[in-house]
Design an enzyme around this catalytic site. Structure first.
Site, PDB file in Angstrom:
ATOM      1  CE1 TYR A 115       2.273  -4.031  11.697  1.00 46.32           C
ATOM      2  CE2 TYR A 115       1.019  -2.665  13.220  1.00 46.32           C
ATOM      3  CZ  TYR A 115       1.709  -2.815  12.027  1.00 46.32           C
ATOM      4  OH  TYR A 115       1.842  -1.747  11.173  1.00 46.32           O
ATOM      5  CD  GLN A 155      -2.764   1.250   2.477  1.00 45.82           C
ATOM      6  OE1 GLN A 155      -2.456   0.630   3.494  1.00 45.82           O
ATOM      7  NE2 GLN A 155      -3.769   2.106   2.453  1.00 45.82           N
ATOM      8  CE  LYS A 174       5.236  -2.022  12.119  1.00 50.11           C
ATOM      9  NZ  LYS A 174       6.147  -1.948  10.955  1.00 50.11           N
TER      10      LYS A 174
END
Ligand code: NAD
Ligand code: SER
Length: 317
Positions: free
Chosen positions: A141, A12, A145
């Site tokens: 996730y 994206q 991070k």
């Protein structure tokens, strides 16, 4: 000039970052890479390389072949996919970043690392989340991070690698579809509004999150990487935000353009739990002070531009 490498370039963000960098620096100076191959022939004509970020040799070969000076490291699994496949997410998100940083250390490259609102957890202050605060995420996730932010800071402090990063909110765009995140509803809703005049949202009506339109996200990445290092107190990673809304508010704004549009809700407990663990809104004053962050799109201009571009794209088929 030293060239630029973008990993995960067909996703994206990469689908819009690569053209923006090529516009600025020249096509030959920006090498796109991914583990997928480009669908369109013109994308194959510009430099494109198959690079799996979990394979250090592949990163190293491309960096040496093209004399890369800066790596925009986008390859990653997003929040919802990472929760489905936590072991793969650890390998790709942490293993990929570690190998990119090692190659950068050996070859003197700067590294851009996109962190996320997912780097925060339920114990983080939820409103106006400060730049420096508690980070105890409960998703794989988020774990990758926070660890990624720390690893980037370590490589800067210990080895002098010029690492810089952003904590992006949910990103909204019309060029490439989102890759499996919790904020994907804010893109899907536009496709469904144009095609079917209705959308069933997987997050609850009042789920408030920060968001950003892709042109602002691209500008943020490039501006940060070109910022004067003397001004950077923080590095990994800056809170950045642009707009803030709930699904209900986004639907109401779309309804101003498509009056017959309706929204319904069928909450997915997994993605709802992820969203509920994230901040309602971020404080991005450090980014504004240290490198001049100043987003252009608000909710009204974002929605108008998305609908115009997506209608044109879907009409082309
Ligand atoms: P995406 O899922 O759309 O694209 C990721 C790309 O990485 C894909 O093209 C995929 O093929 C590629 N990839 C996967 N595994 C790979 C590997 N082993 N080696 C090389 N490439 C691989 O993601 P995106 O939305 O473009 O996000 C890019 C980065 O920005 C990620 O780190 C993501 O966490 C971060 N981010 C994105 C958002 C968002 O809303 N899109 C928000 C915050 C942070
Ligand atoms: N948009 C991203 C996701 O939902 C935020 O990092 O995963």
């Amino acid at each position: 000039m030293k060239r630029i490498l973008v990993t995960g370039a067909l996703g994206q963000i990469g689908s819009e970052l690569v053209p923006a960098l090529r516009e600025k620096h020249g096509s030959d100076n920006v090498v796109a890479s991914d583990i997928r191959m480009p669908a369109r022939r013109q994308e194959r004509q510009a430099p494109f390389e198959y690079v799996d970020c979990t394979a250090r040799r592949m990163i190293d070969e491309v960096v040496r072949k093209y004399e890369i000076g800066t790596i925009y490291h986008l390859a990653s699994l997003l929040s919802a996919v990472a929760e489905e496949k936590p072991h793969v997410a650890w390998d790709v998100n942490m293993g990929g970043l570690y190998r990119v940083l090692e190659v950068a250390r050996e070859n003197g490259c700067a590294v851009f690392f996109p962190s996320s609102i997912g780097a925060f957890g339920a114990s983080t202050p939820k409103d106006g989340t400060p730049q420096d605060t508690l980070q105890r995420p409960t998703t794989m996730y988020g774990v990758t991070k926070v660890a990624g932010e720390l690893l980037c800071d370590y490589y800067h402090g210990r080895f002098g690698v010029d690492t810089r990063g952003l904590r992006y909110p949910g990103l909204i765009s019309h060029v490439a579809p989102p890759g499996g995140g919790t904020t994907d509803y804010a893109v899907e809703i536009f496709y469904e509004a144009i095609r079917n005049r209705r959308y069933t949202c997987f997050l609850g009506a009042d789920t408030r999150l920060d968001m950003m339109y892709m042109p602002d996200a691209i500008k943020a990445a490039i501006d940060l990487m070109e910022a004067d290092p003397e001004r950077l107190v923080h590095r990994n990673a800056f809170n950045v935000t642009a707009v803030n809304f709930t699904p209900e508010q986004l639907a109401a704004e779309i309804g101003k353009h498509i009056p017959e549009f309706t929204i319904a809700y069928d909450v997915d407990p997994v993605r709802q739990a992820i969203a509920d663990s994230w901040p309602n809104s971020l404080d991005d004053s450090a980014a504004r002070e240290e490198w001049g962050w100043d987003p252009k799109y608000d909710l009204a201009t974002l929605v108008a531009d998305m609908l115009e571009n997506l209608e044109r794209k879907l009409a082309r088929g």
